[in-house]
Design a protein around this motif. Structure first.
Motif, PDB file in Angstrom:
ATOM      1  N   ASP B 108      39.829  40.540   7.673  1.00 46.99           N
ATOM      2  CA  ASP B 108      41.051  41.284   7.960  1.00 46.99           C
ATOM      3  C   ASP B 108      41.347  42.218   6.780  1.00 46.99           C
ATOM      4  O   ASP B 108      41.832  41.781   5.733  1.00 46.99           O
ATOM      5  CB  ASP B 108      42.186  40.252   8.151  1.00 46.99           C
ATOM      6  N   ASP B 109      41.023  43.497   6.982  1.00 46.97           N
ATOM      7  CA  ASP B 109      41.209  44.495   5.923  1.00 46.97           C
ATOM      8  C   ASP B 109      42.657  44.559   5.438  1.00 46.97           C
ATOM      9  O   ASP B 109      42.923  44.618   4.231  1.00 46.97           O
ATOM     10  CB  ASP B 109      40.823  45.882   6.455  1.00 46.97           C
ATOM     11  N   ALA B 110      43.577  44.531   6.413  1.00 47.02           N
ATOM     12  CA  ALA B 110      45.000  44.665   6.072  1.00 47.02           C
ATOM     13  C   ALA B 110      45.461  43.482   5.222  1.00 47.02           C
ATOM     14  O   ALA B 110      46.211  43.651   4.252  1.00 47.02           O
ATOM     15  CB  ALA B 110      45.822  44.757   7.349  1.00 47.02           C
ATOM     16  N   LEU B 111      44.982  42.302   5.584  1.00 49.15           N
ATOM     17  CA  LEU B 111      45.369  41.103   4.830  1.00 49.15           C
ATOM     18  C   LEU B 111      44.822  41.173   3.392  1.00 49.15           C
ATOM     19  O   LEU B 111      45.515  40.833   2.427  1.00 49.15           O
ATOM     20  CB  LEU B 111      44.836  39.845   5.543  1.00 49.15           C
ATOM     21  N   PHE B 112      43.584  41.657   3.279  1.00 48.13           N
ATOM     22  CA  PHE B 112      42.972  41.799   1.954  1.00 48.13           C
ATOM     23  C   PHE B 112      43.781  42.782   1.107  1.00 48.13           C
ATOM     24  O   PHE B 112      44.075  42.513  -0.063  1.00 48.13           O
ATOM     25  CB  PHE B 112      41.525  42.265   2.097  1.00 48.13           C
ATOM     26  N   GLU B 113      44.150  43.901   1.728  1.00 43.82           N
ATOM     27  CA  GLU B 113      44.974  44.898   1.028  1.00 43.82           C
ATOM     28  C   GLU B 113      46.298  44.273   0.586  1.00 43.82           C
ATOM     29  O   GLU B 113      46.776  44.526  -0.523  1.00 43.82           O
ATOM     30  CB  GLU B 113      45.252  46.109   1.940  1.00 43.82           C
ATOM     31  N   ASN B 114      46.872  43.476   1.473  1.00 43.30           N
ATOM     32  CA  ASN B 114      48.137  42.797   1.145  1.00 43.30           C
ATOM     33  C   ASN B 114      47.991  41.910  -0.085  1.00 43.30           C
ATOM     34  O   ASN B 114      48.849  41.919  -0.973  1.00 43.30           O
ATOM     35  CB  ASN B 114      48.591  41.907   2.312  1.00 43.30           C
ATOM     36  N   TYR B 115      46.897  41.159  -0.103  1.00 46.17           N
ATOM     37  CA  TYR B 115      46.670  40.272  -1.255  1.00 46.17           C
ATOM     38  C   TYR B 115      46.471  41.085  -2.538  1.00 46.17           C
ATOM     39  O   TYR B 115      46.981  40.716  -3.593  1.00 46.17           O
ATOM     40  CB  TYR B 115      45.463  39.363  -1.021  1.00 46.17           C
ATOM     41  N   LYS B 137      42.050  35.877  -8.956  1.00 43.29           N
ATOM     42  CA  LYS B 137      42.914  36.348  -7.870  1.00 43.29           C
ATOM     43  C   LYS B 137      42.093  37.137  -6.841  1.00 43.29           C
ATOM     44  O   LYS B 137      42.321  37.011  -5.641  1.00 43.29           O
ATOM     45  CB  LYS B 137      44.027  37.232  -8.434  1.00 43.29           C
ATOM     46  N   LEU B 138      41.141  37.939  -7.338  1.00 42.18           N
ATOM     47  CA  LEU B 138      40.287  38.690  -6.415  1.00 42.18           C
ATOM     48  C   LEU B 138      39.423  37.731  -5.590  1.00 42.18           C
ATOM     49  O   LEU B 138      39.234  37.915  -4.383  1.00 42.18           O
ATOM     50  CB  LEU B 138      39.410  39.674  -7.201  1.00 42.18           C
ATOM     51  N   SER B 139      38.923  36.702  -6.256  1.00 42.93           N
ATOM     52  CA  SER B 139      38.142  35.666  -5.552  1.00 42.93           C
ATOM     53  C   SER B 139      38.965  35.055  -4.436  1.00 42.93           C
ATOM     54  O   SER B 139      38.482  34.854  -3.318  1.00 42.93           O
ATOM     55  CB  SER B 139      37.789  34.529  -6.511  1.00 42.93           C
ATOM     56  N   LEU B 140      40.193  34.763  -4.783  1.00 44.14           N
ATOM     57  CA  LEU B 140      41.091  34.109  -3.834  1.00 44.14           C
ATOM     58  C   LEU B 140      41.426  35.050  -2.670  1.00 44.14           C
ATOM     59  O   LEU B 140      41.422  34.632  -1.502  1.00 44.14           O
ATOM     60  CB  LEU B 140      42.365  33.697  -4.573  1.00 44.14           C
ATOM     61  N   ALA B 141      41.677  36.311  -3.002  1.00 47.74           N
ATOM     62  CA  ALA B 141      41.969  37.299  -1.948  1.00 47.74           C
ATOM     63  C   ALA B 141      40.785  37.410  -0.993  1.00 47.74           C
ATOM     64  O   ALA B 141      40.953  37.435   0.230  1.00 47.74           O
ATOM     65  CB  ALA B 141      42.278  38.654  -2.573  1.00 47.74           C
ATOM     66  N   ALA B 143      38.552  35.150  -0.463  1.00 40.32           N
ATOM     67  CA  ALA B 143      38.371  33.876   0.260  1.00 40.32           C
ATOM     68  C   ALA B 143      39.396  33.712   1.381  1.00 40.32           C
ATOM     69  O   ALA B 143      39.120  33.045   2.375  1.00 40.32           O
ATOM     70  CB  ALA B 143      38.474  32.710  -0.712  1.00 40.32           C
ATOM     71  N   LEU B 144      40.565  34.332   1.211  1.00 42.29           N
ATOM     72  CA  LEU B 144      41.633  34.132   2.201  1.00 42.29           C
ATOM     73  C   LEU B 144      41.667  35.209   3.287  1.00 42.29           C
ATOM     74  O   LEU B 144      42.247  34.993   4.347  1.00 42.29           O
ATOM     75  CB  LEU B 144      42.998  34.113   1.494  1.00 42.29           C
ATOM     76  N   ALA B 145      41.031  36.342   3.016  1.00 40.19           N
ATOM     77  CA  ALA B 145      41.199  37.492   3.918  1.00 40.19           C
ATOM     78  C   ALA B 145      40.388  37.411   5.205  1.00 40.19           C
ATOM     79  O   ALA B 145      40.414  38.353   5.994  1.00 40.19           O
ATOM     80  CB  ALA B 145      40.877  38.786   3.176  1.00 40.19           C
ATOM     81  N   HIS B 146      39.667  36.322   5.405  1.00 35.47           N
ATOM     82  CA  HIS B 146      39.000  36.185   6.714  1.00 35.47           C
ATOM     83  C   HIS B 146      39.621  35.042   7.518  1.00 35.47           C
ATOM     84  O   HIS B 146      38.982  34.480   8.396  1.00 35.47           O
ATOM     85  CB  HIS B 146      37.488  36.018   6.546  1.00 35.47           C
ATOM     86  N   HIS B 147      40.863  34.711   7.182  1.00 30.93           N
ATOM     87  CA  HIS B 147      41.629  33.678   7.899  1.00 30.93           C
ATOM     88  C   HIS B 147      40.890  32.341   7.959  1.00 30.93           C
ATOM     89  O   HIS B 147      40.661  31.813   9.055  1.00 30.93           O
ATOM     90  CB  HIS B 147      41.958  34.154   9.327  1.00 30.93           C
ATOM     91  N   PRO B 148      40.505  31.799   6.802  1.00 28.61           N
ATOM     92  CA  PRO B 148      39.792  30.517   6.844  1.00 28.61           C
ATOM     93  C   PRO B 148      40.740  29.377   7.204  1.00 28.61           C
ATOM     94  O   PRO B 148      41.949  29.475   6.988  1.00 28.61           O
ATOM     95  CB  PRO B 148      39.293  30.363   5.405  1.00 28.61           C
ATOM     96  N   LYS B 149      40.162  28.310   7.747  1.00 27.81           N
ATOM     97  CA  LYS B 149      40.967  27.113   8.014  1.00 27.81           C
ATOM     98  C   LYS B 149      40.799  26.119   6.874  1.00 27.81           C
ATOM     99  O   LYS B 149      41.599  25.208   6.720  1.00 27.81           O
ATOM    100  CB  LYS B 149      40.519  26.484   9.334  1.00 27.81           C
ATOM    101  N   LEU B 150      39.715  26.289   6.162  1.00 24.66           N
ATOM    102  CA  LEU B 150      39.436  25.376   5.044  1.00 24.66           C
ATOM    103  C   LEU B 150      39.153  26.203   3.794  1.00 24.66           C
ATOM    104  O   LEU B 150      38.342  27.134   3.821  1.00 24.66           O
ATOM    105  CB  LEU B 150      38.207  24.513   5.387  1.00 24.66           C
ATOM    106  N   LEU B 151      39.844  25.851   2.728  1.00 23.29           N
ATOM    107  CA  LEU B 151      39.637  26.551   1.460  1.00 23.29           C
ATOM    108  C   LEU B 151      39.016  25.558   0.476  1.00 23.29           C
ATOM    109  O   LEU B 151      39.559  24.471   0.271  1.00 23.29           O
ATOM    110  CB  LEU B 151      40.988  27.041   0.948  1.00 23.29           C
ATOM    111  N   ILE B 152      37.874  25.922  -0.069  1.00 25.39           N
ATOM    112  CA  ILE B 152      37.205  25.031  -1.020  1.00 25.39           C
ATOM    113  C   ILE B 152      37.206  25.707  -2.386  1.00 25.39           C
ATOM    114  O   ILE B 152      36.724  26.837  -2.528  1.00 25.39           O
ATOM    115  CB  ILE B 152      35.760  24.704  -0.568  1.00 25.39           C
TER     116      ILE B 152
END
Lengths: 233, 284
Positions: B108-115, B137-141, B143-152
């Motif tokens: 999700d490009d928009a979500l990545f931009e948001n982060y 923070k970039l790593s986290l952005a 990792a989160l920008a593809h709407h994961p259900k599990l974060l490791i």
């Protein structure tokens, strides 16, 4: 998989301008004098210059492709890449794809340069040098990729440099040996080359060479997949 | 395997020379933050690598959201943050976006931009010029920008200053609001685990010592301070861990085993972990 190809190409983008500059040199030498109305460089000199630069370009292209592995090792990409939703076979496929794309893109530019240089200098266009570059690059990459997957970039780099040095020494020795053994005069050798170029021998050799190098590249990819599937991160 | 767990581990073993990871059973329920703690070389990273199928196992099975971890498509729902940002140093956040977009179907490009905006990360600056906190923070952005259900997360907060760590912990807590979302986080920084985790798994020498709800765990143990004379009157079999000094000792005991008349205090995860490591073999 697309992301992995993009990653490889982006990671070597700093090397691309050097390839571009290298290709521009013969083009400028051919085009600028004609553009300003000065006497153009002789076609023979231009051909030799072009061949030398094409050879260097070939080496740089191979080194750039092989640097994919080096960049990956430096930043620890391998671990991250293996955690992406892509099978390991596709990770390897992407690497080979990126190498092939880089080579094909470079060859397209090379052909363009050749067109400007040789046609501009009044020489006929032929595809032997690009074909030779394609065969050499694809073969060297095909040999090197499994070595890099198996031993890593550092040891792989040493093996590449050592093999290249041995190959160079071997070719020099062979050239000297053949030169001593040959009873042909320079004129006869020139005539032989002329005959080969005018016939279909080079074309047939080029087609065979390209086919063999493509098959070798494919086999190399299968071997790399086997190595990579067993790899631990 | 049932599907109400984000991760299910059964009889997993992985041998290395001088080290073996062995996990009989471990379930990580959906909708929780699981903190993975243990000393260096205890097996935390090996366990995470095993879950992500980065190392072949000698035996056992791992399921993620009910599917074998060997299936690469299960990783579509996983966001991974390692201890380092593993992109080439010449990359920018824009390059990271291009690569990740080509790797994840749900990117999700928009979500990545948001982060990027939320984290104040520059888009065109090279990663090599980022601070460690910015890299994380970039790593986290990513990792989160593809709407994961599990974060490791493998030691994702190590080496980061407390302010940035706190910001990151807030993001974890926001992520976990959706009960389908799960976080597995290994960390040396026990205070982070204490602050954010719902469950704690303590791993030592490749084996799970305990896996419990954090609050229950902290209720289960007490730290008992006593002098040398009082120490003699304590039933040794009830001592889980002991730390002696010239004046007496500090004992880790189960709450119900604390002898009457002894002063006890709440034990933190770090106390529990350290005293168990020191008294390995004493059992719990």
């Amino acid at each position: 998989m697309k992301g992995l190809v993009i990653k490889d190409l982006l990671s070597v983008r700093t090397a691309l301008p050097l390839l571009g500059v290298m290709l521009c040199v013969p083009m400028l030498i051919a085009v600028i004098p004609a553009a300003v109305g000065a006497q153009t460089v002789s076609a023979g000199v231009l051909s030799v210059l072009y061949a030398v630069l094409a050879g260097m370009f070939c080496i740089l292209n191979v080194v750039t492709s092989l640097s994919f592995a080096s960049y990956d090792e430096q930043c620890g990409w391998d671990t991250f890449g293996a955690a992406l939703p892509v099978s390991r076979a596709k990770v390897v496929l992407a690497r080979y794809g990126a190498g092939a794309l880089l080579l094909l893109g470079s060859l397209a530019v090379l052909l363009l340069v050749q067109f400007f240089c040789l046609i501009g200098a009044g020489q006929p266009m032929d595809g032997y040098i690009p074909a030779a570059i394609f065969i050499v690059c694809l073969t060297v990459e095909g040999v090197m990729h499994p070595i890099l997957y198996r031993f890593g970039a550092q040891i792989g780099g040493y093996i590449f440099a050592g093999t290249a040095m041995l190959f160079g020494l071997g070719m020099t020795a062979l050239g000297r040996y053949m030169g001593e053994m040959s009873e042909m005069s320079e004129e006869e050798i020139d005539a032989l080359i002329e005959q080969a170029l005018s016939g279909h021998y080079f074309a047939i050799a080029a087609v065979i060479g390209v086919t063999v190098s493509v098959v070798l590249y494919g086999l190399s990819m299968l071997l790399s997949i086997r190595i990579y599937q067993k790899k631990e991160f | 395997m049932a599907n109400h767990n984000a991760i299910e581990i059964r009889n997993v073993s992985k041998h290395y020379e001088g080290f073996t990871l062995h996990i009989d059973t471990l379930d990580i329920p959906k909708g929780c933050i699981m903190g993975l703690v243990g000393s260096n070389g205890a097996g935390k990273s090996t366990m995470i690598k095993a879950i992500l199928d980065l190392i072949p196992l000698n035996s056992g099975e791992i399921a993620i959201h009910g599917e074998s971890h060997h299936n690469p498509t299960v990783r579509e729902d996983i966001g991974v943050v390692f201890d380092e940002l593993k992109f080439p140093q010449i990359f920018t956040a824009k390059d990271v976006r291009l690569v990740m977009k080509g790797a994840y179907k749900n990117w999700d490009d928009a979500l990545f931009e948001n982060y990027l905006t939320q984290f104040n990360l520059p888009v065109k600056k090279k990663i090599k010029d980022f601070s460690r906190g910015m890299k994380m923070k970039l790593s986290l952005a990513a990792a989160l920008a593809h709407h994961p259900k599990l974060l490791i997360l493998d030691e994702a907060t190590s080496g980061i200053d407390p302010v940035v760590r706190d910001e990151i912990l807030d993001i974890f807590l926001a992520f976990i609001q959706d009960e389908e979302h799960t976080i597995l986080a290994s960390s040396h920084i026990i205070s982070d685990i204490e602050k954010a985790a719902d469950y704690v798994t303590f791993i030592n020498n490749g084996k799970i010592v305990f896996c419990e709800e954090k609050d229950a765990l902290m209720e289960e143990y007490r730290l008992v301070k006593c002098g040398n004379e009082e120490l003699g009157s304590v039933d040794k079999s009830k001592i889980v861990g002991i730390r002696t000094n010239t004046f007496g000792a500090e004992l880790l005991m189960r709450t119900e085993d604390v002898p009457e008349g002894f002063v006890s205090a709440k034990a933190g995860i770090e106390d529990i972990m350290l005293m168990m490591i020191k008294n390995e073999g004493a059992g719990r």
